[in-house]
Design a protein around this motif. Structure first.
Motif, PDB file in Angstrom:
ATOM      1  N   VAL A  96      -2.722  -5.812  -2.049  1.00 37.81           N
ATOM      2  CA  VAL A  96      -3.440  -4.558  -1.845  1.00 37.81           C
ATOM      3  C   VAL A  96      -4.267  -4.641  -0.570  1.00 37.81           C
ATOM      4  O   VAL A  96      -4.614  -5.720  -0.093  1.00 37.81           O
ATOM      5  CB  VAL A  96      -4.350  -4.232  -3.050  1.00 37.81           C
ATOM      6  N   GLY A  97      -4.572  -3.448  -0.020  1.00 40.49           N
ATOM      7  CA  GLY A  97      -5.346  -3.369   1.218  1.00 40.49           C
ATOM      8  C   GLY A  97      -6.585  -2.523   1.040  1.00 40.49           C
ATOM      9  O   GLY A  97      -7.335  -2.689   0.085  1.00 40.49           O
ATOM     10  N   ASP A  98      -6.779  -1.569   1.949  1.00 41.75           N
ATOM     11  CA  ASP A  98      -7.992  -0.750   1.931  1.00 41.75           C
ATOM     12  C   ASP A  98      -8.129   0.090   0.672  1.00 41.75           C
ATOM     13  O   ASP A  98      -9.236   0.473   0.297  1.00 41.75           O
ATOM     14  CB  ASP A  98      -8.012   0.171   3.158  1.00 41.75           C
ATOM     15  N   THR A  99      -7.007   0.414   0.036  1.00 40.99           N
ATOM     16  CA  THR A  99      -7.053   1.250  -1.168  1.00 40.99           C
ATOM     17  C   THR A  99      -7.055   0.407  -2.441  1.00 40.99           C
ATOM     18  O   THR A  99      -6.683   0.889  -3.518  1.00 40.99           O
ATOM     19  CB  THR A  99      -5.845   2.215  -1.196  1.00 40.99           C
ATOM     20  N   HIS A 100      -7.526  -0.835  -2.338  1.00 38.96           N
ATOM     21  CA  HIS A 100      -7.443  -1.759  -3.470  1.00 38.96           C
ATOM     22  C   HIS A 100      -8.194  -1.255  -4.699  1.00 38.96           C
ATOM     23  O   HIS A 100      -7.727  -1.411  -5.831  1.00 38.96           O
ATOM     24  CB  HIS A 100      -7.966  -3.136  -3.063  1.00 38.96           C
ATOM     25  N   ALA A 101      -9.350  -0.614  -4.497  1.00 38.16           N
ATOM     26  CA  ALA A 101     -10.140  -0.176  -5.648  1.00 38.16           C
ATOM     27  C   ALA A 101      -9.380   0.862  -6.470  1.00 38.16           C
ATOM     28  O   ALA A 101      -9.373   0.813  -7.713  1.00 38.16           O
ATOM     29  CB  ALA A 101     -11.481   0.378  -5.184  1.00 38.16           C
ATOM     30  N   GLY A 115       2.775 -10.245   3.911  1.00 43.28           N
ATOM     31  CA  GLY A 115       2.486 -10.202   2.481  1.00 43.28           C
ATOM     32  C   GLY A 115       2.934 -11.469   1.778  1.00 43.28           C
ATOM     33  O   GLY A 115       2.241 -11.988   0.895  1.00 43.28           O
ATOM     34  N   VAL A 116       4.094 -12.002   2.155  1.00 37.49           N
ATOM     35  CA  VAL A 116       4.565 -13.269   1.594  1.00 37.49           C
ATOM     36  C   VAL A 116       3.652 -14.411   2.019  1.00 37.49           C
ATOM     37  O   VAL A 116       3.319 -15.301   1.223  1.00 37.49           O
ATOM     38  CB  VAL A 116       6.015 -13.548   2.032  1.00 37.49           C
ATOM     39  N   LEU A 117       3.201 -14.374   3.264  1.00 35.71           N
ATOM     40  CA  LEU A 117       2.336 -15.430   3.790  1.00 35.71           C
ATOM     41  C   LEU A 117       1.038 -15.535   3.003  1.00 35.71           C
ATOM     42  O   LEU A 117       0.623 -16.642   2.617  1.00 35.71           O
ATOM     43  CB  LEU A 117       2.049 -15.158   5.270  1.00 35.71           C
ATOM     44  N   ILE A 118       0.381 -14.413   2.754  1.00 37.23           N
ATOM     45  CA  ILE A 118      -0.907 -14.479   2.053  1.00 37.23           C
ATOM     46  C   ILE A 118      -0.726 -14.778   0.565  1.00 37.23           C
ATOM     47  O   ILE A 118      -1.686 -15.182  -0.101  1.00 37.23           O
ATOM     48  CB  ILE A 118      -1.717 -13.179   2.233  1.00 37.23           C
ATOM     49  N   GLU A 134      -5.926  -8.006   4.530  1.00 40.42           N
ATOM     50  CA  GLU A 134      -6.966  -7.365   5.335  1.00 40.42           C
ATOM     51  C   GLU A 134      -6.422  -6.239   6.203  1.00 40.42           C
ATOM     52  O   GLU A 134      -7.121  -5.298   6.549  1.00 40.42           O
ATOM     53  CB  GLU A 134      -7.662  -8.410   6.219  1.00 40.42           C
ATOM     54  N   ALA A 135      -5.147  -6.338   6.581  1.00 44.82           N
ATOM     55  CA  ALA A 135      -4.507  -5.282   7.374  1.00 44.82           C
ATOM     56  C   ALA A 135      -3.019  -5.336   7.088  1.00 44.82           C
ATOM     57  O   ALA A 135      -2.466  -6.404   6.781  1.00 44.82           O
ATOM     58  CB  ALA A 135      -4.768  -5.480   8.869  1.00 44.82           C
ATOM     59  N   PRO A 136      -2.317  -4.174   7.159  1.00 48.98           N
ATOM     60  CA  PRO A 136      -0.865  -4.159   6.914  1.00 48.98           C
ATOM     61  C   PRO A 136      -0.108  -4.735   8.104  1.00 48.98           C
ATOM     62  O   PRO A 136       0.326  -4.022   9.000  1.00 48.98           O
ATOM     63  CB  PRO A 136      -0.561  -2.670   6.705  1.00 48.98           C
ATOM     64  N   LEU A 137       0.063  -6.051   8.100  1.00 47.83           N
ATOM     65  CA  LEU A 137       0.629  -6.755   9.251  1.00 47.83           C
ATOM     66  C   LEU A 137       2.087  -7.155   9.037  1.00 47.83           C
ATOM     67  O   LEU A 137       2.560  -8.094   9.666  1.00 47.83           O
ATOM     68  CB  LEU A 137      -0.219  -8.000   9.561  1.00 47.83           C
ATOM     69  N   GLY A 138       2.783  -6.449   8.176  1.00 44.79           N
ATOM     70  CA  GLY A 138       4.199  -6.707   7.984  1.00 44.79           C
ATOM     71  C   GLY A 138       4.515  -7.253   6.609  1.00 44.79           C
ATOM     72  O   GLY A 138       3.656  -7.838   5.932  1.00 44.79           O
ATOM     73  N   ALA A 183       1.590  -3.363  -1.849  1.00 42.22           N
ATOM     74  CA  ALA A 183       0.963  -2.050  -1.953  1.00 42.22           C
ATOM     75  C   ALA A 183      -0.242  -1.973  -1.028  1.00 42.22           C
ATOM     76  O   ALA A 183      -1.250  -1.345  -1.352  1.00 42.22           O
ATOM     77  CB  ALA A 183       0.548  -1.771  -3.397  1.00 42.22           C
ATOM     78  N   GLY A 184      -0.111  -2.590   0.152  1.00 44.42           N
ATOM     79  CA  GLY A 184      -1.227  -2.607   1.088  1.00 44.42           C
ATOM     80  C   GLY A 184      -1.071  -1.661   2.256  1.00 44.42           C
ATOM     81  O   GLY A 184      -1.961  -1.559   3.098  1.00 44.42           O
TER      82      GLY A 184
END
Length: 355
Positions: free
Chosen positions: A53-58, A88-91, A80-84, A7-8
């Motif tokens: 989650v990303g920028d809209t995490h709050a 998401g699996v990596l982080i 930190e950024a929607p990089l694919g 959801a990022g």
């Protein structure tokens, strides 16, 4: 088994709505689209959920909380950024550990849930299992190529020349083998770590990748057209209910829900439609496939096939249709100035004006 919900994303196709709202929280039948995915995961017997989650995490964290309302234990993972999708699996690597997991895209909508998919994966234990559906323009999706026996032999992300019309639905199941694949990935031409490349790595490594072609309904609710269509579909299944106040001068036709605290006065509502909590409808017409959110106000107006988010007001205007109207928006008549239009629009807006 764990779940990983992504959801990022920034939701560029839903601008200007997503300049101020998380795309995963845009409502379908007055419930955030993300909630349908969380409910499907819980219904499949999965408890532990990592929510990327990303920028809209709050905003997302405020809506989902600790997950207990859904029967889930939620751990938030910041991207930190929607990089694919594979990023998401990596982080989420440390969170997922050596568990199998289902990955669910937070803005996707799948009718029928994922129970059968999860049970089949647990029974057959491939390295990966994907869901496919036939689409009209596969160039917009990740596309799978199958051999004569129906096995997955190739995947490509948004290909210029698709080898099939089978698009990947936003639900994937993986064994821990996918982590080795993700670790080897390089950014694609889009600058992202593609989950299709990770699955292709598994195939080339000789690991088994299974698929199933779904016959049910699936939508990526990333644009207004698809969002409105999903809203229509969900409303078709609502049971009529009046928990608010409807005066004797009003008429409700078909599947209409009037939530607690809502009022309908001197108006006609044709379902399927929902009038949200504390919403006020006066001297108006609400047509099929319309969701009015909580605390909305509709006065001397007509609306059909639309989503109106909480707190918005529409008064004194003619027919509004096929629209997505954001939180606390005010729609009122323009001054009677001949041959003039006054517009205040967000980036990437689309406006149609009668001339």
């Amino acid at each position: 088994m764990k779940a990983l919900v992504l959801a990022g994303g920034s939701g560029t196709r839903l601008r200007p709505i997503t300049h101020t709202s998380a795309k995963q929280l845009v409502p379908v039948a007055n419930k955030p689209v993300l909630f349908y995915g969380l409910e499907a995961i819980a219904a499949a017997g999965i408890v532990e959920l990592g929510l990327v989650v990303g920028d809209t995490h709050a905003e997302i964290e405020a809506a989902v909380g600790d997950g207990s309302a859904f029967g889930l234990q939620v751990t938030y993972l910041r991207q930190e950024a929607p990089l694919g999708l594979a990023h998401g699996v990596l982080i989420a690597r440390d969170y997922l550990g050596d568990d199998d997991f289902v990955m669910y895209l937070g803005d996707n909508f799948v009718v029928g849930g994922i129970n059968d998919l999860v049970e089949r994966f647990a029974r057959e234990r491939p390295a990966a299992q994907i869901m496919l559906t036939r689409v009209g323009d596969p160039r917009q999706f990740g596309v799978a190529e199958l051999d004569a026996a129906g096995r997955v032999i190739g995947l490509e992300e948004k290909p210029e020349r698709p080898k099939s019309d089978l698009a990947l639905v936003g639900v994937y199941l993986f064994s821990p083998a996918v982590h080795a694949a993700v670790a080897e990935l390089k950014p694609s031409w889009r600058g992202e770590l593609e989950i299709t490349d990770a699955i292709q790595w598994l195939i080339e490594a000789g690991l088994r990748v299974e698929s199933s072609v779904i016959s049910g309904y699936w939508k990526d609710t990333g644009n207004v057209t698809d969002m409105l269509e999903v809203n229509r579909l969900v409303l078709e299944s609502v049971e009529p209910r009046v928990s608010g106040y409807v005066d004797a001068a009003s008429e409700l036709v078909g599947r209409v829900v009037v939530e607690r605290g809502a009022t309908v006065e001197r108006s006609r509502v044709v379902g399927p439609a929902i009038i949200g909590e504390r919403a006020r409808v006066r001297d108006s017409y609400v047509g099929p496939s319309t969701s009015l959110g909580a605390d909305c106000a509709l006065a001397d107006a007509e609306i059909e096939y639309s989503i109106v988010m909480p707190g918005a007001s529409i008064s004194g205007v003619g027919r509004v249709e096929s629209s997505l109207i954001g939180h606390d928006v005010e729609v009122t008549p323009a001054p009677n100035t001949p041959r003039a239009h006054r517009l205040v629009l967000g980036d990437h807006s689309k406006v149609q004006i009668s001339t």
